[in-house]
Write a protein that holds these residues in place. Structure first.
Motif, mmCIF file in Angstrom:
data_model
loop_
_atom_site.group_PDB
_atom_site.id
_atom_site.type_symbol
_atom_site.label_atom_id
_atom_site.label_comp_id
_atom_site.label_asym_id
_atom_site.label_seq_id
_atom_site.Cartn_x
_atom_site.Cartn_y
_atom_site.Cartn_z
ATOM 1 N N ALA A 136 0.890 -1.290 0.028
ATOM 2 C CA ALA A 136 0.118 -0.044 -0.102
ATOM 3 C C ALA A 136 0.872 1.209 0.010
ATOM 4 C CB ALA A 136 -1.026 -0.157 1.298
ATOM 5 N N ASN A 149 1.796 6.941 -0.015
ATOM 6 C CA ASN A 149 0.810 6.052 -0.073
ATOM 7 C C ASN A 149 0.400 5.951 -1.481
ATOM 8 O OD1 ASN A 149 1.106 5.495 2.759
ATOM 9 N ND2 ASN A 149 0.068 7.508 3.192
ATOM 10 N N SER A 151 -2.642 5.278 -2.177
ATOM 11 C CA SER A 151 -4.044 5.563 -2.273
ATOM 12 C C SER A 151 -3.959 7.150 -2.701
ATOM 13 C CB SER A 151 -4.470 5.680 -0.514
ATOM 14 O OG SER A 151 -3.907 6.335 0.222
ATOM 15 N N GLU A 152 -2.990 7.766 -2.463
ATOM 16 C CA GLU A 152 -2.964 9.238 -2.985
ATOM 17 C C GLU A 152 -3.102 9.079 -4.598
ATOM 18 O OE1 GLU A 152 0.810 10.765 -1.697
ATOM 19 O OE2 GLU A 152 0.258 10.601 0.400
ATOM 20 N N GLU A 155 -6.190 2.816 -6.824
ATOM 21 C CA GLU A 155 -6.150 1.752 -6.162
ATOM 22 C C GLU A 155 -5.683 0.716 -7.157
ATOM 23 O OE1 GLU A 155 -10.108 0.346 -4.913
ATOM 24 O OE2 GLU A 155 -10.651 2.461 -4.658
#
Length: 236
Positions: A136, A149, A151-152, A155
């Motif tokens: 992740a 990250n 997620s920035e 996905e």
């Protein structure tokens, strides 16, 4: 007009390409089963064909099996094309998604690079994870440690995306700076521990006054994605 990373993530192109990264493992398994079924039907049909030069009625089941394998093969190929998220080398994303990585790298990672005594070195430090578990985040270690990250961005990213983010930001910085490097290298770490024993864990991109084979490949990929981004008006 050039776009920022945030602006690009709001485009239909990015949303479509991001959707490819969210393909469930079950669908990948179905596609694999479809591939096996295609091969099995083709082999069975070929074995049933008679040795006569002209087709006979006995060959009808064989042609049915071969025809079925062709149909299933086309369907499997279509869905694979619709869902595949990487190019043939297993590292490069499709250009429309690689462009997002390029924009992110240029805006948020291109600063912070430096050359010490002509040497540019960086580490990619990944957290420990169980085999098969998704990663992740990662740390880009230069003079300072910067945690990114996934997620920035989107996905479904993986370690190869971390690698390309670092490479894209490095080459972006090299283009804008007047640094003359004697060596460019990186290491892959897991919780700070080097994962490669040879050459002190280093992967060489540039050494002895020339680009290594690895470096040439990454430089070529960077130039291709920059060319794509300029063609699409994403960067100046």
């Amino acid at each position: 007009m050039a776009l920022s990373f945030e602006e690009y993530t709001k485009t239909e192109v990015f949303r479509r390409e991001s959707a490819r990264l969210k393909v469930k493992k079950s669908l990948q398994i179905i596609l694999f089963i479809g591939f096996l079924l295609t091969a099995a039907l083709l082999v069975a049909g070929t074995l049933l064909l008679s040795e006569e030069t002209q087709p006979t009625r006995d060959d009808i089941p064989a042609y049915i099996l071969i025809g079925a394998s062709a149909v299933i093969g086309v369907v499997v190929g279509f869905f694979r094309w619709k869902t595949v998220d990487r190019m043939d080398d297993g590292i490069s994303r499709r250009p429309a998604f690689s462009a997002a990585l390029l924009l992110y790298a240029r805006e948020r990672l291109a600063g912070g690079w430096s050359a010490e005594n002509g040497i540019i070195a960086f580490d990619l430090d990944f957290p420990s994870a169980e085999k098969g578990a998704p990663v992740a985040s990662f740390a880009l270690v230069r003079r300072e440690c910067l945690r990114i990250n996934f997620s920035e961005i989107a996905e479904g990213l993986d370690v190869f995306d971390a690698y390309m983010l670092a490479i894209y930001s490095l080459f972006s910085w090299l283009e804008e700076s007047s640094v003359s490097a004697e060596e460019i290298s990186y290491r892959v770490l897991e919780n700070g521990l080097v994962q490669r024993r040879k050459r002190g864990g280093k992967f060489m991109l540039y050494a002895a006054g020339k680009w290594t084979l690895l470096g040439k490949g990454r430089k070529r990929e960077y130039r291709n994605i920059v060319k794509y981004a300029r063609k699409k008006g994403l960067i100046d």
